[in-house]
Design a protein around this motif. Sequence first.
Motif, PDB file in Angstrom:
ATOM      1  N   TYR A  69      -0.090  -3.088  -9.187  1.00 41.74           N
ATOM      2  CA  TYR A  69       0.344  -2.121 -10.203  1.00 41.74           C
ATOM      3  C   TYR A  69      -0.866  -1.507 -10.898  1.00 41.74           C
ATOM      4  CZ  TYR A  69       1.976  -0.659 -14.865  1.00 41.74           C
ATOM      5  OH  TYR A  69       2.200   0.025 -16.035  1.00 41.74           O
ATOM      6  N   TRP A  70      -1.775  -2.355 -11.330  1.00 42.64           N
ATOM      7  CA  TRP A  70      -2.955  -1.881 -12.053  1.00 42.64           C
ATOM      8  C   TRP A  70      -3.815  -0.994 -11.161  1.00 42.64           C
ATOM      9  CZ3 TRP A  70      -8.209  -2.436 -11.293  1.00 42.64           C
ATOM     10  CH2 TRP A  70      -9.026  -2.078 -12.372  1.00 42.64           C
ATOM     11  N   LEU A  71      -3.994  -1.404  -9.881  1.00 44.27           N
ATOM     12  CA  LEU A  71      -4.795  -0.619  -8.952  1.00 44.27           C
ATOM     13  C   LEU A  71      -4.187   0.755  -8.726  1.00 44.27           C
ATOM     14  CD1 LEU A  71      -7.200  -0.587  -6.950  1.00 44.27           C
ATOM     15  CD2 LEU A  71      -5.616  -1.412  -5.209  1.00 44.27           C
ATOM     16  N   ALA A  72      -2.867   0.814  -8.493  1.00 39.83           N
ATOM     17  CA  ALA A  72      -2.201   2.087  -8.263  1.00 39.83           C
ATOM     18  C   ALA A  72      -2.250   2.968  -9.503  1.00 39.83           C
ATOM     19  CB  ALA A  72      -0.748   1.853  -7.852  1.00 39.83           C
ATOM     20  N   ARG A  73      -2.133   2.367 -10.652  1.00 38.49           N
ATOM     21  CA  ARG A  73      -2.150   3.121 -11.910  1.00 38.49           C
ATOM     22  C   ARG A  73      -3.530   3.724 -12.177  1.00 38.49           C
ATOM     23  NH1 ARG A  73       1.232   2.394 -16.861  1.00 38.49           N
ATOM     24  NH2 ARG A  73       0.098   3.359 -18.584  1.00 38.49           N
ATOM     25  N   LYS A  74      -4.575   2.962 -11.884  1.00 38.03           N
ATOM     26  CA  LYS A  74      -5.939   3.418 -12.166  1.00 38.03           C
ATOM     27  C   LYS A  74      -6.468   4.360 -11.089  1.00 38.03           C
ATOM     28  CE  LYS A  74      -6.596   1.155 -15.989  1.00 38.03           C
ATOM     29  NZ  LYS A  74      -6.786   1.875 -17.292  1.00 38.03           N
ATOM     30  N   VAL A  75      -6.184   4.061  -9.839  1.00 37.56           N
ATOM     31  CA  VAL A  75      -6.755   4.830  -8.735  1.00 37.56           C
ATOM     32  C   VAL A  75      -5.973   6.108  -8.471  1.00 37.56           C
ATOM     33  CG1 VAL A  75      -7.250   4.785  -6.258  1.00 37.56           C
ATOM     34  CG2 VAL A  75      -7.787   2.801  -7.676  1.00 37.56           C
ATOM     35  N   GLY A  76      -4.643   6.028  -8.572  1.00 37.04           N
ATOM     36  CA  GLY A  76      -3.815   7.197  -8.304  1.00 37.04           C
ATOM     37  C   GLY A  76      -3.353   7.243  -6.864  1.00 37.04           C
ATOM     38  N   LYS A  77      -2.312   8.013  -6.622  1.00 36.29           N
ATOM     39  CA  LYS A  77      -1.681   8.045  -5.309  1.00 36.29           C
ATOM     40  C   LYS A  77      -2.588   8.600  -4.224  1.00 36.29           C
ATOM     41  CE  LYS A  77       2.394   9.700  -2.837  1.00 36.29           C
ATOM     42  NZ  LYS A  77       3.687  10.415  -2.930  1.00 36.29           N
ATOM     43  N   THR A  78      -3.264   9.705  -4.503  1.00 32.23           N
ATOM     44  CA  THR A  78      -4.060  10.363  -3.471  1.00 32.23           C
ATOM     45  C   THR A  78      -5.173   9.456  -2.959  1.00 32.23           C
ATOM     46  OG1 THR A  78      -3.606  12.530  -4.443  1.00 32.23           O
ATOM     47  CG2 THR A  78      -5.473  12.369  -2.920  1.00 32.23           C
ATOM     48  N   ARG A  79      -5.922   8.861  -3.863  1.00 30.49           N
ATOM     49  CA  ARG A  79      -7.058   8.022  -3.470  1.00 30.49           C
ATOM     50  C   ARG A  79      -6.578   6.735  -2.796  1.00 30.49           C
ATOM     51  NH1 ARG A  79     -10.659   7.177  -8.597  1.00 30.49           N
ATOM     52  NH2 ARG A  79     -11.816   5.867  -7.110  1.00 30.49           N
ATOM     53  N   LEU A  80      -5.512   6.137  -3.343  1.00 36.74           N
ATOM     54  CA  LEU A  80      -5.025   4.889  -2.746  1.00 36.74           C
ATOM     55  C   LEU A  80      -4.432   5.150  -1.364  1.00 36.74           C
ATOM     56  CD1 LEU A  80      -4.635   1.881  -3.028  1.00 36.74           C
ATOM     57  CD2 LEU A  80      -2.442   2.293  -4.160  1.00 36.74           C
ATOM     58  N   ALA A  81      -3.705   6.248  -1.217  1.00 38.47           N
ATOM     59  CA  ALA A  81      -3.128   6.585   0.083  1.00 38.47           C
ATOM     60  C   ALA A  81      -4.225   6.824   1.113  1.00 38.47           C
ATOM     61  CB  ALA A  81      -2.238   7.816  -0.040  1.00 38.47           C
ATOM     62  N   SER A  82      -5.316   7.456   0.693  1.00 35.61           N
ATOM     63  CA  SER A  82      -6.443   7.681   1.592  1.00 35.61           C
ATOM     64  C   SER A  82      -7.065   6.356   2.015  1.00 35.61           C
ATOM     65  CB  SER A  82      -7.493   8.554   0.898  1.00 35.61           C
ATOM     66  OG  SER A  82      -8.624   8.738   1.719  1.00 35.61           O
ATOM     67  N   TRP A  83      -7.171   5.416   1.078  1.00 34.31           N
ATOM     68  CA  TRP A  83      -7.718   4.088   1.398  1.00 34.31           C
ATOM     69  C   TRP A  83      -6.782   3.354   2.352  1.00 34.31           C
ATOM     70  CZ3 TRP A  83      -6.136  -0.942   0.951  1.00 34.31           C
ATOM     71  CH2 TRP A  83      -7.124  -1.929   1.099  1.00 34.31           C
ATOM     72  N   VAL A  84      -5.481   3.482   2.126  1.00 33.09           N
ATOM     73  CA  VAL A  84      -4.505   2.828   3.002  1.00 33.09           C
ATOM     74  C   VAL A  84      -4.604   3.368   4.421  1.00 33.09           C
ATOM     75  CG1 VAL A  84      -2.027   2.642   3.491  1.00 33.09           C
ATOM     76  CG2 VAL A  84      -2.892   2.154   1.202  1.00 33.09           C
ATOM     77  N   ASP A  85      -4.813   4.683   4.548  1.00 32.29           N
ATOM     78  CA  ASP A  85      -4.959   5.271   5.872  1.00 32.29           C
ATOM     79  C   ASP A  85      -6.141   4.656   6.622  1.00 32.29           C
ATOM     80  OD1 ASP A  85      -2.789   6.937   5.602  1.00 32.29           O
ATOM     81  OD2 ASP A  85      -3.967   8.641   4.872  1.00 32.29           O
ATOM     82  N   ARG A  86      -7.178   4.283   5.894  1.00 32.31           N
ATOM     83  CA  ARG A  86      -8.377   3.738   6.535  1.00 32.31           C
ATOM     84  C   ARG A  86      -8.289   2.228   6.762  1.00 32.31           C
ATOM     85  NH1 ARG A  86     -13.605   6.616   3.582  1.00 32.31           N
ATOM     86  NH2 ARG A  86     -13.093   8.774   4.134  1.00 32.31           N
ATOM     87  N   TYR A  87      -7.843   1.502   5.738  1.00 31.67           N
ATOM     88  CA  TYR A  87      -7.952   0.046   5.795  1.00 31.67           C
ATOM     89  C   TYR A  87      -6.628  -0.697   5.626  1.00 31.67           C
ATOM     90  CZ  TYR A  87     -12.720   1.551   4.679  1.00 31.67           C
ATOM     91  OH  TYR A  87     -13.923   2.190   4.678  1.00 31.67           O
ATOM     92  N   GLY A  88      -5.552   0.017   5.369  1.00 31.88           N
ATOM     93  CA  GLY A  88      -4.280  -0.632   5.066  1.00 31.88           C
ATOM     94  C   GLY A  88      -3.740  -1.492   6.188  1.00 31.88           C
ATOM     95  N   ALA A  89      -4.127  -1.204   7.424  1.00 31.69           N
ATOM     96  CA  ALA A  89      -3.622  -1.972   8.557  1.00 31.69           C
ATOM     97  C   ALA A  89      -3.950  -3.452   8.420  1.00 31.69           C
ATOM     98  CB  ALA A  89      -4.200  -1.427   9.860  1.00 31.69           C
ATOM     99  N   TRP A  90      -5.100  -3.750   7.790  1.00 27.03           N
ATOM    100  CA  TRP A  90      -5.488  -5.156   7.628  1.00 27.03           C
ATOM    101  C   TRP A  90      -4.551  -5.890   6.682  1.00 27.03           C
ATOM    102  CZ3 TRP A  90      -8.832  -7.049  10.968  1.00 27.03           C
ATOM    103  CH2 TRP A  90      -9.702  -6.165  11.603  1.00 27.03           C
ATOM    104  N   LEU A  91      -3.838  -5.145   5.848  1.00 29.59           N
ATOM    105  CA  LEU A  91      -2.862  -5.745   4.926  1.00 29.59           C
ATOM    106  C   LEU A  91      -1.434  -5.470   5.383  1.00 29.59           C
ATOM    107  CD1 LEU A  91      -4.474  -4.702   1.515  1.00 29.59           C
ATOM    108  CD2 LEU A  91      -4.849  -6.797   2.830  1.00 29.59           C
ATOM    109  N   THR A  92      -1.272  -4.995   6.617  1.00 27.45           N
ATOM    110  CA  THR A  92       0.015  -4.556   7.158  1.00 27.45           C
ATOM    111  C   THR A  92       0.662  -3.525   6.236  1.00 27.45           C
ATOM    112  OG1 THR A  92       1.361  -6.324   6.132  1.00 27.45           O
ATOM    113  CG2 THR A  92       0.370  -6.778   8.273  1.00 27.45           C
ATOM    114  N   LEU A  93      -0.154  -2.644   5.692  1.00 29.59           N
ATOM    115  CA  LEU A  93       0.326  -1.603   4.787  1.00 29.59           C
ATOM    116  C   LEU A  93      -0.031  -0.245   5.363  1.00 29.59           C
ATOM    117  CD1 LEU A  93       1.513  -0.783   2.011  1.00 29.59           C
ATOM    118  CD2 LEU A  93      -0.796  -0.971   1.075  1.00 29.59           C
ATOM    119  N   SER A  94       0.973   0.625   5.458  1.00 31.40           N
ATOM    120  CA  SER A  94       0.750   1.958   5.998  1.00 31.40           C
ATOM    121  C   SER A  94       1.207   3.007   4.990  1.00 31.40           C
ATOM    122  CB  SER A  94       1.526   2.134   7.309  1.00 31.40           C
ATOM    123  OG  SER A  94       2.917   2.136   7.062  1.00 31.40           O
TER     124      SER A  94
END
Length: 205
Positions: A69-94
Amino acid sequence: MDQWIERVLEQFGAVGVAALMLLENVFPPIPSEVVMPWAGYAATQGFFSFPAAVLAGSIGSFAGAFGWYWLARKVGKTRLASWVDRYGAWLTLSRGDLDAVERWFDRWGTVAVFVCRLIPGLRTFISVPAGFSKMPMGPFCIFTLLGTVLWTAMLAGIGAWLGRNHEDLAGPLGWISTSVIIAMFVWWCIRLVRQTRQRTQQNVH
């Protein structure tokens, strides 16, 4: 891995329960569906009390949910979604997972935070759209805590019931735990390969 979980609980007690439940929010192949029944069983064996198991599991799980929650609130959707596109697979998150939980949140609002804490696969990441939308921290904490305590108490209760009604539960519970962990790990590997392949294809095009 179930033997490893059992050793952690025996060695570190309730602190081990909290640590494993926190880790569950970061690395899904260590599922609460395995950790908390073992914690409930360990409580019947005298390693710690049942309330301590539920309290520790709830604290660890809540800390993990609040971190997202805190990470999403501070980072924002655009930046977090971009990070997920790159590294989210390691957390089974797309990106699709983010969109799915966001649709849940958009439809049900704060109630989704409570309900999704009781649904495997959604319980961790429902914190993300709550952070994106800057849901007030008070309601988020209350709904998350209620769902978390209910979930951990239910799973620990299953383990405790089995421990009180069966003389030798370690063997059967170990087989069940191993099966769940293997299934989760295989699922994680499949998603990792699939998302890595999709990302490679996107980079080529």
